[in-house]
Design an enzyme around this catalytic site. Sequence first.
Site, PDB file in Angstrom:
ATOM      1  CG  ASN A 112      -0.251   0.008   2.442  1.00  0.00           C
ATOM      2  OD1 ASN A 112       0.587   0.965   2.970  1.00  0.00           O
ATOM      3  ND2 ASN A 112      -0.478  -1.288   3.166  1.00  0.00           N
ATOM      4  CG  ASP A 122      -6.978  -4.876   6.886  1.00  0.00           C
ATOM      5  OD1 ASP A 122      -6.574  -4.667   7.845  1.00  0.00           O
ATOM      6  OD2 ASP A 122      -7.548  -3.869   6.021  1.00  0.00           O
ATOM      7  CE  LYS A 129       7.419 -13.150 -14.056  1.00  0.00           C
ATOM      8  NZ  LYS A 129       7.939 -12.711 -15.062  1.00  0.00           N
ATOM      9  N   PRO A 156      -3.283 -11.331  11.059  1.00  0.00           N
ATOM     10  CG  PRO A 156      -1.229 -11.902  12.252  1.00  0.00           C
ATOM     11  CD  PRO A 156      -1.954 -12.029  11.038  1.00  0.00           C
ATOM     12  CB  ILE A 215       0.147  -6.384  14.844  1.00  0.00           C
ATOM     13  CG1 ILE A 215       0.657  -7.083  13.712  1.00  0.00           C
ATOM     14  CG2 ILE A 215       1.211  -5.970  15.834  1.00  0.00           C
ATOM     15  CD1 ILE A 215       1.487  -6.463  12.589  1.00  0.00           C
ATOM     16  CG  PHE A 237      -1.531   5.974  13.937  1.00  0.00           C
ATOM     17  CD1 PHE A 237      -0.768   6.076  15.013  1.00  0.00           C
ATOM     18  CD2 PHE A 237      -1.293   7.592  13.178  1.00  0.00           C
ATOM     19  CE1 PHE A 237       0.114   7.218  15.574  1.00  0.00           C
ATOM     20  CE2 PHE A 237      -0.592   8.515  13.608  1.00  0.00           C
ATOM     21  CZ  PHE A 237       0.257   8.456  14.805  1.00  0.00           C
ATOM     22  CE  LYS A 271     -10.159   1.765  11.940  1.00  0.00           C
ATOM     23  NZ  LYS A 271      -9.442   2.004  10.805  1.00  0.00           N
ATOM     24  CE  LYS A 331      -7.868  -2.118  14.702  1.00  0.00           C
ATOM     25  NZ  LYS A 331      -6.891  -2.494  13.999  1.00  0.00           N
TER      26      LYS A 331
HETATM   27  N1  CTP Z   1      -3.154  -2.813  12.773  1.00  0.00           N
HETATM   28  C1  CTP Z   1      -2.373  -3.493  12.962  1.00  0.00           C
HETATM   29  N2  CTP Z   1      -2.449  -5.116  12.509  1.00  0.00           N
HETATM   30  C2  CTP Z   1      -3.442  -5.046  11.442  1.00  0.00           C
HETATM   31  C3  CTP Z   1      -4.426  -4.201  10.911  1.00  0.00           C
HETATM   32  C4  CTP Z   1      -4.135  -2.804  11.738  1.00  0.00           C
HETATM   33  O1  CTP Z   1      -1.633  -3.583  13.800  1.00  0.00           O
HETATM   34  N3  CTP Z   1      -3.434  -6.240  10.875  1.00  0.00           N
HETATM   35  C5  CTP Z   1      -3.194  -1.496  13.571  1.00  0.00           C
HETATM   36  C6  CTP Z   1      -2.782  -0.237  12.626  1.00  0.00           C
HETATM   37  O2  CTP Z   1      -1.153  -0.247  12.663  1.00  0.00           O
HETATM   38  C7  CTP Z   1      -3.244   0.938  13.184  1.00  0.00           C
HETATM   39  C8  CTP Z   1      -4.639   0.235  13.517  1.00  0.00           C
HETATM   40  O3  CTP Z   1      -4.356  -1.052  13.939  1.00  0.00           O
HETATM   41  O4  CTP Z   1      -2.693   1.293  14.311  1.00  0.00           O
HETATM   42  C9  CTP Z   1      -5.772   0.718  12.591  1.00  0.00           C
HETATM   43  O5  CTP Z   1      -5.316   0.311  11.397  1.00  0.00           O
HETATM   44  P1  CTP Z   1      -6.375   0.627  10.072  1.00  0.00           P
HETATM   45  O6  CTP Z   1      -6.003  -0.204   8.860  1.00  0.00           O
HETATM   46  O7  CTP Z   1      -6.553   1.934  10.056  1.00  0.00           O
HETATM   47  O8  CTP Z   1      -7.559  -0.300  10.544  1.00  0.00           O
HETATM   48  P2  CTP Z   1      -8.114  -1.723  10.287  1.00  0.00           P
HETATM   49  O9  CTP Z   1      -8.282  -2.244  11.543  1.00  0.00           O
HETATM   50  O10 CTP Z   1      -7.589  -2.414   9.171  1.00  0.00           O
HETATM   51  O11 CTP Z   1      -9.815  -1.473   9.807  1.00  0.00           O
HETATM   52  P3  CTP Z   1     -10.176  -0.914   8.591  1.00  0.00           P
HETATM   53  O12 CTP Z   1      -9.261  -1.094   7.387  1.00  0.00           O
HETATM   54  O13 CTP Z   1     -11.616  -1.434   8.389  1.00  0.00           O
HETATM   55  O14 CTP Z   1     -10.474   0.693   8.570  1.00  0.00           O
END
Ligand code: CTP
Length: 404
Positions: free
Chosen positions: A212, A281, A291, A309, A311, A331, A345, A349
Amino acid sequence: MDLHGKHIVLGLTGGIACYKAAEVCRALVKQGATVQVVMTEAAAQFITPVTMQALSTRPVYDSQWDARERNNMPHINLSREADAILIAPCSADFMAKLLHGRADDLLSLMCLARPIDKVPLIIAPAMNREMWSHPATQRNLAQLRADGTHVLGVGNGDQACGETGDGRMLEPDELLEELSAFFQPKLLSGHKVVITAGPTFEAIDPVRGISNLSSGKMGFAIARAAHEAGAEVSLIAGPVALPTPRGVRRFDVKSALNMHAAAVEYAQTASIFIATAAVADWRPAAESPHKIKKDGSGPAPELVFVENPDILAEVAASPRAAEGALFCVGFAAESHDLLMHATAKRLRKSVPLLVGNLGPATFGQDDNALLLVDANGATELPRNSKLHLARQLVAEIARRLNSH
Ligand code: CTP
């Protein structure tokens, strides 16, 4: 303008690194500091006072007998005004002199005569590698530290003498980073901070993958700010092209699973966990060992994903976090309805503090705007540089930790 309003006495002693002191002087002025240059006789063999006067826009002092001062005491007058005396370069000979409290030239006299509790002394050593590793220099170094001198590290690499090793003076930008860190309040001293930053990369086959647009800049800025605040910082970074902030321990990872393993391990001994990483995600269910070829024989391959997972959620659910020994900060990168998503969120979390930002507006930029959401509501940190916001966030975290 990190050093705005600071008055720095920049001392130069004899060494080829004097050429870097010109750049240091210019950078200090650019950062908003006023600079008074003081040179030893040996320094003037390497660079002229004319250059240093032009860059600092102030007359240079090089003699304790300088009659320009009304009371004829430049060593007193010049040292009383300073927020710090920075000696760059500091030669092996000058270190030995400082150690013994000798005062037979203006710069050493100033160092000895300065009010020791009010005017910090910072030295940037510069010398040949044999001189640096000599037991006498190392002994002097340890004693100078014990006497309260802030000794900066040295660089490693090619030396003017043709040899290679430790002893080069830090580069001007490194020196400036050290100096701004020196002046930051030590709000997190004694803390161990773990930060995740950047994107993750989920491999499809040996040459392709999904990632990303996260640049990692916010996480790296927070790592720098936490280090400046006196914390011991471990930065777990996904694939990004950013230099490691000085003094920060960096651990590079690729996939969400790698980041997960590192974060869970590091968080076990941390007191603060800050998850800024844009973790994928999902990952492809199976990474092809070869390949995937386009041989025109059939339909496009279909990718099957499995969830990674979470984290942050996992670390925040650990017993240490529950006991209050580990403060977790999340974040949220959103594209709209920031307050609503960030609030939801934070609860999902289970973290005490969640920092919201508008992802598409900040990815790759040097500035950002943050929305801090905690149990008491939301606070806005208006648009500013990521480093400035990182320092504000560190202060907000310290305030919350102290109020417990
Ligand atoms: N995060 C994480 N591990 C993941 C996904 C997210 O530790 N697998 C943490 C990110 O580092 C951030 C927070 O969770 O601190 C939120 O991440 P974000 O991508 O905004 O949220 P998601 O939980 O993925 O929710 P969505 O994509 O539905 O907004």
